[in-house]
Design a protein around this motif. Sequence first.
Motif, PDB file in Angstrom:
ATOM      1  N   ASN A  10       0.745  -1.242  -0.168  1.00 44.05           N
ATOM      2  CA  ASN A  10       0.046   0.152   0.020  1.00 44.05           C
ATOM      3  C   ASN A  10       0.910   1.354   0.035  1.00 44.05           C
ATOM      4  O   ASN A  10       2.006   1.152  -0.164  1.00 44.05           O
ATOM      5  N   ASP A  11       0.068   2.457   0.029  1.00 41.57           N
ATOM      6  CA  ASP A  11       0.999   3.815  -0.051  1.00 41.57           C
ATOM      7  C   ASP A  11       1.825   3.837   1.044  1.00 41.57           C
ATOM      8  O   ASP A  11       2.873   4.416   0.871  1.00 41.57           O
ATOM      9  N   GLN A  12       1.393   3.436   2.339  1.00 43.12           N
ATOM     10  CA  GLN A  12       2.023   3.489   3.640  1.00 43.12           C
ATOM     11  C   GLN A  12       3.539   2.609   3.427  1.00 43.12           C
ATOM     12  O   GLN A  12       4.790   3.549   3.774  1.00 43.12           O
ATOM     13  N   VAL A  13       3.376   1.596   3.073  1.00 41.47           N
ATOM     14  CA  VAL A  13       4.713   0.825   2.860  1.00 41.47           C
ATOM     15  C   VAL A  13       5.518   1.474   1.987  1.00 41.47           C
ATOM     16  O   VAL A  13       6.739   1.561   2.000  1.00 41.47           O
ATOM     17  N   ARG A  14       4.898   1.797   0.725  1.00 40.64           N
ATOM     18  CA  ARG A  14       5.801   2.370  -0.277  1.00 40.64           C
ATOM     19  C   ARG A  14       6.522   3.610   0.251  1.00 40.64           C
ATOM     20  O   ARG A  14       7.662   3.699  -0.168  1.00 40.64           O
ATOM     21  N   ALA A  15       5.888   4.356   1.102  1.00 41.66           N
ATOM     22  CA  ALA A  15       6.483   5.521   1.483  1.00 41.66           C
ATOM     23  C   ALA A  15       7.580   5.262   2.698  1.00 41.66           C
ATOM     24  O   ALA A  15       8.702   5.930   2.629  1.00 41.66           O
TER      25      ALA A  15
END
Length: 218
Positions: free
Chosen positions: A149-154
Amino acid sequence: MRVSGVIRCTVLFLTLLSTWFILETYFQRSWKAISLRSWLGEKLPRHKCGNQKSCPQDYFAFKIISGAANVVGPSICFEDMVLMSNVKNNIGRGLNIALVNGTTGQLLKTDSFDMYSGDITKLQTFLQGIKRGTLVLVASFDDPATKMNDQVRAYFTELGSSEVGKLGFRDNWVFLGAKGLMSKSPFEKHIKNDKETNKYDGWPELLEMEGCAPRKMD
């Protein structure tokens, strides 16, 4: 023999043939490294992790190899110590991550995260807990991105990744970053899952990356 029996035998044969091809191409790299001099008995210099060259003082040698399709697992070597591999029985489908103290080179933790059907919050908690100055070594196996998800990518972007935003289903990815890195990491490789260019049936070729990571100086 019934038709169903013929079909089962055919499927089994094709599966064995595919597995043999993947294993053969995976280990082919090692055989290519054997030169005529080694066959003649001349002792060749050996570098840490089997790398092509040694690292200068205050640098750590590493080698990261992604998985090959869903057959051969990845491996992570650091300062001539295998941290994660099939033999050590500490790898899994998805992302395989080793944390190393960036000053001492001491192994802190290893873990694997199923990115196809696992609980993504476990990876989020793991990444969130990484302390400043820690080296992060990552190798993909099978599928690294379905649950991402976006959080992990961040989190991975903060560790220095430039490619995690493009990571997709069954891509291959190897990466070395660090918590507190002020710029993008130079240690990263990514190859897309593309049926037009895949080396294996449904997966791209494996990735191998070696290098010298600078020691964190206090």
